[in-house]
Design an enzyme around this catalytic site. Structure first.
Site, mmCIF file in Angstrom:
data_model
loop_
_atom_site.group_PDB
_atom_site.id
_atom_site.type_symbol
_atom_site.label_atom_id
_atom_site.label_comp_id
_atom_site.label_asym_id
_atom_site.label_seq_id
_atom_site.Cartn_x
_atom_site.Cartn_y
_atom_site.Cartn_z
ATOM 1 N N HIS A 268 48.622 -71.520 11.653
ATOM 2 C CA HIS A 268 49.701 -72.405 11.070
ATOM 3 C C HIS A 268 49.175 -73.195 11.854
ATOM 4 O O HIS A 268 49.653 -74.597 10.661
ATOM 5 C CB HIS A 268 51.337 -71.612 11.344
ATOM 6 C CG HIS A 268 51.781 -70.895 9.881
ATOM 7 N ND1 HIS A 268 51.334 -69.874 10.221
ATOM 8 C CD2 HIS A 268 52.338 -71.350 8.892
ATOM 9 C CE1 HIS A 268 51.485 -69.223 9.281
ATOM 10 N NE2 HIS A 268 52.391 -69.870 8.427
ATOM 11 N N HIS B 33 54.360 -67.394 18.431
ATOM 12 C CA HIS B 33 53.074 -67.655 19.325
ATOM 13 C C HIS B 33 53.819 -68.612 20.855
ATOM 14 O O HIS B 33 55.096 -69.075 20.716
ATOM 15 C CB HIS B 33 52.800 -69.276 18.562
ATOM 16 C CG HIS B 33 51.787 -68.903 17.752
ATOM 17 N ND1 HIS B 33 51.066 -68.364 17.638
ATOM 18 C CD2 HIS B 33 52.548 -68.904 16.649
ATOM 19 C CE1 HIS B 33 49.859 -67.743 16.403
ATOM 20 N NE2 HIS B 33 51.105 -67.743 15.394
HETATM 21 C C1 LIG Z 1 43.127 -65.806 -0.758
HETATM 22 C C2 LIG Z 1 42.801 -65.753 0.153
HETATM 23 C C3 LIG Z 1 41.204 -64.616 1.539
HETATM 24 C C4 LIG Z 1 44.749 -65.425 0.818
HETATM 25 C C5 LIG Z 1 44.466 -65.365 2.361
HETATM 26 C C6 LIG Z 1 45.542 -66.191 2.904
HETATM 27 C C7 LIG Z 1 46.232 -65.703 4.110
HETATM 28 C C8 LIG Z 1 46.678 -64.166 4.117
HETATM 29 C C9 LIG Z 1 46.610 -66.342 4.641
HETATM 30 C C10 LIG Z 1 46.694 -65.568 5.749
HETATM 31 C C11 LIG Z 1 47.604 -66.627 6.563
HETATM 32 C C12 LIG Z 1 49.232 -66.365 8.206
HETATM 33 C C13 LIG Z 1 49.403 -65.448 8.051
HETATM 34 C C14 LIG Z 1 48.265 -67.191 9.742
HETATM 35 C C15 LIG Z 1 48.782 -66.870 10.828
HETATM 36 O O1 LIG Z 1 49.713 -67.869 11.268
HETATM 37 P P1 LIG Z 1 50.182 -67.581 12.490
HETATM 38 O O2 LIG Z 1 50.185 -69.136 12.814
HETATM 39 O O3 LIG Z 1 51.013 -66.970 12.874
HETATM 40 O O4 LIG Z 1 48.453 -67.517 13.385
#
Ligand SMILES: CC(C)=CCC/C(C)=C/CC/C(C)=C/COP(=O)(O)O
Length: 286
Positions: free
Chosen positions: A207, A249
């Site tokens: 994020h 985090h």
């Molecule tokens: C179309 C496609 C492949 C979409 C995937 C989008 C997706 C599931 C992104 C993940 C985002 C996410 C939960 C990231 C984790 O963020 P942190 O800040 O917890 O590391």
């Protein structure tokens, strides 16, 4: 019992990197092995007996310091070179573990929305809203929608590059998470929606990278009005803060994430797809 000072008059708690011969102190190399011209008492410490050398190396500095007579250079046992060689790595290790301890402590203290019954549990829904605002799916979906709706070539170019940046971000964050494999804080509740398997790891915060990269992108290409630019800054900061407050985090995950996202934007600019490049690429593939 002779005191260490009596046995070793030249040494009074001096630095372990100092050697004494003929009543004079000399600096010894910390990293290079001693050469043959070194005084015999220094060579003797290197010793031909590997077992003794290993045992000495495993002694704690406190113990070595405590055994005064065994460290006296006049007794033919000069200060141990192992100390010098091990000093720097251990200092770095101490500095890193102190930083890690501060990070864990601060992150735990700031994780005030980690669950509903936490001290700031009532603002958890607001933090989760910020979480959604920085999630990959709304950003990718919104960019594709704007790309589709945009009727100007310039608009399409910007949206296409934002889309590429978002994909790049997902890939780079996934790689770093898979390599570093830092677990999320123990107080985190894993109730995030739509995550990849690498998202069980916390370093760096995806994020934070996305917020920093998209924030820079918005400021450079899409948001010109001053009040809105302030809002963009605020949003980036709040997304980062919410990651720690939700317990998702540690502080360092977010700090590194901001830095990584900032650099990712530079990469997007370097790899910028102009309509000409795009036409060239499409022409080649057709
Ligand atoms: C179309 C496609 C492949 C979409 C995937 C989008 C997706 C599931 C992104 C993940 C985002 C996410 C939960 C990231 C984790 O963020 P942190 O800040 O917890 O590391």
């Amino acid at each position: 019992m002779p005191s260490p000072k009596a046995k070793n008059p030249g040494r009074s708690g001096g630095s372990p990197v100092l050697g004494s011969s003929n009543g004079r102190y000399e600096f010894m190399s910390l990293t290079k092995p001693l050469n043959r011209s070194s005084p015999p008492h220094l060579l003797q410490r290197q010793g031909s007996d590997p077992t003794t050398a290993r045992l000495r190396a495993s002694e704690s500095p406190t113990r070595r310091r405590g055994s005064g007579s065994s460290t006296g250079s006049a007794s033919g046992q000069g200060p141990p070179e192992e100390d010098g060689i091990r000093l720097n790595p251990s200092l770095i290790r101490v500095a890193l573990s102190s930083l890690l301890a501060i990070d864990l402590w601060l992150s735990k203290r700031l994780g005030v929305c980690a669950c509903e019954d936490s001290s700031w549990g009532s603002v958890r829904p607001l933090m989760k809203l910020l979480e959604i605002s920085g999630h990959g799916i709304p950003w990718l979906a919104g960019t594709v929608y704007c790309l589709y709706k945009s009727d100007s070539a310039a608009g399409q170019e910007v949206m296409l590059n934002l889309f590429m940046g978002l994909l790049l971000d997902l890939i780079l964050v996934g790689i770093v998470k898979a390599v570093v494999r830092r677990r999320r804080p123990a107080h985190n509740r894993m109730d995030m929606f739509a995550t990849f398997s690498v998202d069980r790891y916390s370093f760096p915060s995806g994020h934070a990278t996305r917020a920093a990269m998209c924030g820079r992108f918005l400021l450079a290409h899409l948001v010109l009005a001053a009040p809105l630019r302030v809002l963009v800054f605020l949003w980036v900061g709040l997304v980062g803060l919410s990651r720690v407050m939700l317990g998702r985090h540690n502080v360092t995950d977010v700090m590194f994430g901001f830095w990584m996202g900032y650099c990712q934007y530079n990469l997007v600019e370097m790899l910028w797809l102009s309509p000409q490049t795009l036409q060239g690429l499409l022409g080649q593939s057709a």
